[in-house]
Design a protein around this motif. Structure first.
Motif, mmCIF file in Angstrom:
data_model
loop_
_atom_site.group_PDB
_atom_site.id
_atom_site.type_symbol
_atom_site.label_atom_id
_atom_site.label_comp_id
_atom_site.label_asym_id
_atom_site.label_seq_id
_atom_site.Cartn_x
_atom_site.Cartn_y
_atom_site.Cartn_z
ATOM 1 N N VAL A 195 17.457 -5.601 -0.574
ATOM 2 C CA VAL A 195 17.103 -4.183 -0.590
ATOM 3 C C VAL A 195 16.332 -3.913 -1.873
ATOM 4 N N MET A 196 15.137 -3.352 -1.749
ATOM 5 C CA MET A 196 14.308 -3.035 -2.914
ATOM 6 C C MET A 196 13.755 -1.622 -2.755
ATOM 7 N N ARG A 197 13.868 -0.816 -3.791
ATOM 8 C CA ARG A 197 13.381 0.570 -3.729
ATOM 9 C C ARG A 197 11.869 0.649 -3.673
ATOM 10 N N ASP A 198 11.201 -0.190 -4.463
ATOM 11 C CA ASP A 198 9.747 -0.132 -4.571
ATOM 12 C C ASP A 198 9.094 -0.781 -3.348
ATOM 13 N N ALA A 199 8.275 -0.018 -2.627
ATOM 14 C CA ALA A 199 7.693 -0.499 -1.367
ATOM 15 C C ALA A 199 6.764 -1.689 -1.594
ATOM 16 N N GLU A 200 6.015 -1.694 -2.688
ATOM 17 C CA GLU A 200 5.094 -2.808 -2.941
ATOM 18 C C GLU A 200 5.858 -4.097 -3.219
ATOM 19 N N ARG A 201 6.918 -3.997 -4.009
ATOM 20 C CA ARG A 201 7.725 -5.191 -4.272
ATOM 21 C C ARG A 201 8.426 -5.663 -2.995
ATOM 22 N N ARG A 202 8.863 -4.723 -2.191
ATOM 23 C CA ARG A 202 9.519 -5.085 -0.945
ATOM 24 C C ARG A 202 8.545 -5.829 -0.025
ATOM 25 N N GLN A 203 7.305 -5.358 0.022
ATOM 26 C CA GLN A 203 6.305 -6.044 0.835
ATOM 27 C C GLN A 203 5.999 -7.425 0.264
ATOM 28 N N ARG A 204 6.016 -7.537 -1.047
ATOM 29 C CA ARG A 204 5.797 -8.849 -1.660
ATOM 30 C C ARG A 204 6.946 -9.798 -1.316
ATOM 31 N N ALA A 205 8.161 -9.270 -1.290
ATOM 32 C CA ALA A 205 9.314 -10.089 -0.899
ATOM 33 C C ALA A 205 9.130 -10.614 0.523
ATOM 34 N N ARG A 206 8.628 -9.767 1.422
ATOM 35 C CA ARG A 206 8.374 -10.219 2.796
ATOM 36 C C ARG A 206 7.342 -11.351 2.810
ATOM 37 N N LEU A 207 6.338 -11.218 1.994
ATOM 38 C CA LEU A 207 5.287 -12.224 1.923
ATOM 39 C C LEU A 207 5.843 -13.544 1.381
ATOM 40 N N LEU A 208 6.603 -13.463 0.292
ATOM 41 C CA LEU A 208 7.155 -14.664 -0.329
ATOM 42 C C LEU A 208 8.202 -15.331 0.550
ATOM 43 N N ARG A 209 8.848 -14.552 1.412
ATOM 44 C CA ARG A 209 9.861 -15.090 2.312
ATOM 45 C C ARG A 209 9.279 -16.144 3.253
ATOM 46 N N THR A 210 7.999 -16.018 3.594
ATOM 47 C CA THR A 210 7.373 -16.882 4.610
ATOM 48 C C THR A 210 6.134 -17.553 4.036
ATOM 49 N N HIS A 211 6.346 -18.347 2.980
ATOM 50 C CA HIS A 211 5.289 -19.204 2.435
ATOM 51 C C HIS A 211 4.080 -18.451 1.895
ATOM 52 N N GLY A 212 4.170 -17.139 1.697
ATOM 53 C CA GLY A 212 3.016 -16.376 1.252
ATOM 54 C C GLY A 212 1.954 -16.219 2.316
ATOM 55 N N MET A 213 2.325 -16.370 3.586
ATOM 56 C CA MET A 213 1.372 -16.292 4.701
ATOM 57 C C MET A 213 1.142 -14.843 5.111
ATOM 58 N N THR A 214 -0.104 -14.514 5.424
ATOM 59 C CA THR A 214 -0.463 -13.136 5.760
ATOM 60 C C THR A 214 -0.125 -12.748 7.193
ATOM 61 N N ALA A 215 0.212 -13.716 8.051
ATOM 62 C CA ALA A 215 0.613 -13.416 9.428
ATOM 63 C C ALA A 215 1.656 -14.432 9.851
ATOM 64 N N ASN A 216 2.672 -13.960 10.577
ATOM 65 C CA ASN A 216 3.703 -14.887 11.014
ATOM 66 C C ASN A 216 3.428 -15.380 12.436
ATOM 67 N N THR A 217 4.291 -16.290 12.892
ATOM 68 C CA THR A 217 4.077 -16.912 14.202
ATOM 69 C C THR A 217 4.126 -15.892 15.331
ATOM 70 N N LEU A 218 5.040 -14.938 15.244
ATOM 71 C CA LEU A 218 5.168 -13.945 16.303
ATOM 72 C C LEU A 218 3.909 -13.089 16.414
ATOM 73 N N ASP A 219 3.361 -12.676 15.271
ATOM 74 C CA ASP A 219 2.119 -11.885 15.288
ATOM 75 C C ASP A 219 0.984 -12.664 15.944
ATOM 76 N N ARG A 220 0.892 -13.951 15.636
ATOM 77 C CA ARG A 220 -0.188 -14.753 16.205
ATOM 78 C C ARG A 220 0.027 -14.979 17.696
ATOM 79 N N THR A 221 1.275 -15.188 18.080
ATOM 80 C CA THR A 221 1.574 -15.405 19.500
ATOM 81 C C THR A 221 1.257 -14.167 20.335
#
Length: 379
Positions: A195-221
């Motif tokens: 849980v992170m209050r700052d939206a930009e840091r939270r979005q960065r956490a999402r990015l870092l969670r998955t190899h720093g990739m800009t799109a995940n497998t589900l989005d591509r599928t």
């Protein structure tokens, strides 16, 4: 000795049943196993329960801690104040980002929360953050720690592994990391949440969670993205759909389970107060808690190993939460010898008794009776 036929009273027991089986079967039948709609719905449900804007699901509580630090650029040359009275991950994640953990004593033997006064004494020009930990499910005064952090231009992190279901963690800190390990108040077997209050840091956490990739497998599928870029050096901290499905079932029942835990804690306190005042229960009874574990302090000089063995012979499981991190060989070698008198006294005397929603008051009474016999207190 224990009467023949009495069941073992487990230290902790995951609450699992037909709803969890059905949820897992639906994932298998659907054939999409990782980072899909269930994980996203679990994030939203968890955030809603805790009255925060959003949350980021990961594959362990340790990953949640490390992702919190990484998303806030904690790294080499920095120091992070941490409690020694915690699970080792609280310190190891600091090492893994290249920073140095600085161990802080607890307030007292009967109040094993990190001491704000001792923390203040350990702040240097290299300190960049403070990591507090809600020991045993007992909530810390986060507002006071926020004030200390702000006064020294520091980040504030919460190891919230023990307080799932309490509204408050993550509200004023920079990040709070929860755990869903098997012994926690709700479980996905392994798993965690940030849980992170700052939206930009939270979005960065999402990015870092998955190899720093800009799109995940589900989005591509699903055709939402074609290809991807890698914009950060991230990690594989993804949560799979099986765990997301378990989380969705469990989070709905978490409030009720925590209520049951608190009622059992109250019964423990009453039974120990009547029968064994020499055995101390930390914290004030009115202290806000999730009821994660049931810690007690044995009388000074008591042989804890003998007590644990005798209780095990009576069919009662026990444990220790925790060995002090600063006394582990690796941390003595890498961080130097440290003296934390209150932490050491607490760690030497602490014993954890069984606590989970499958217990009832008669189980508590049996545990207390076994404890009193093992300690040598008349019952």
């Amino acid at each position: 000795m224990i009467q023949a036929g009495l069941p073992v009273i487990e230290l902790a027991a995951p609450m699992l049943g037909e709803p969890e089986k059905q949820a897992l079967a639906e994932v298998i039948d659907g054939r999409w196993l990782t980072m899909g709609d269930r994980v996203r719905r679990f994030e939203q449900a968890f955030a809603g329960l805790h009255e925060v804007e959003d949350a980021v699901a990961v594959n362990s509580g340790t990953a949640a801690l490390q992702l919190s630090l990484a998303a806030c650029d904690i790294g080499p040359g920095m120091e992070v104040l941490v409690p020694s009275m915690s699970f080792v991950a609280t310190a190891s994640v600091v090492v893994h980002v290249g920073a140095t953990p600085v161990f802080v004593d607890v307030e007292g033997v009967d109040r094993p929360h990190m001491s704000i006064d001792d923390a203040r004494r350990h702040i240097t020009d290299r300190t960049r953050a403070i990591m507090i930990m809600h020991y045993g499910g007992y909530e810390m005064d986060v507002a006071a720690w926020r004030a200390l952090a702000d006064g020294h231009d520091l980040l504030l992190f919460e190891d919230a592994a023990h307080v799932a279901g309490l509204v408050g963690p993550g509200a004023v800190s920079d990040a709070a990391a929860f755990s869903f390990f098997t012994n926690k108040n709700m479980t996905t077997a392994e798993g965690g949440m940030v849980v992170m209050r700052d939206a930009e840091r939270r979005q960065r956490a999402r990015l870092l969670r998955t190899h720093g990739m800009t799109a995940n497998t589900l989005d591509r599928t699903r055709g939402r993205a074609v290809g991807y870029d890698v914009v950060e050096c991230g990690h594989n901290f993804r949560m799979d759909e099986l765990r997301g499905a378990l989380g969705l079932v469990q989070v709905e029942r978490l409030a009720g389970w925590n209520k049951a835990r608190r009622e059992l804690v109250a019964h423990y306190r009453a039974e120990l107060g009547r029968g064994a005042p020499e055995i101390v229960v930390p914290f004030d009874p009115a202290h806000r808690t999730s009821g994660h574990i049931m810690p007690v302090l044995l009388p000074e000089g008591c042989n804890r190993a003998k007590v644990m063995a005798e209780m095990r012979a009576e069919g009662v499981q026990t444990s220790v939460h925790f060995p002090a991190i600063h006394q582990f060989e690796y941390y003595r070698r890498s961080c130097g010898e440290t003296s934390l008198p209150n932490t050491e006294r607490f760690s030497d005397r602490q014993l954890t008794l069984p606590l989970h929603p499958a217990l009832d008051t008669s189980d508590v009474e049996r545990v207390v009776a076994a404890l009193c016999r093992a300690v040598g207190v008349a019952v």
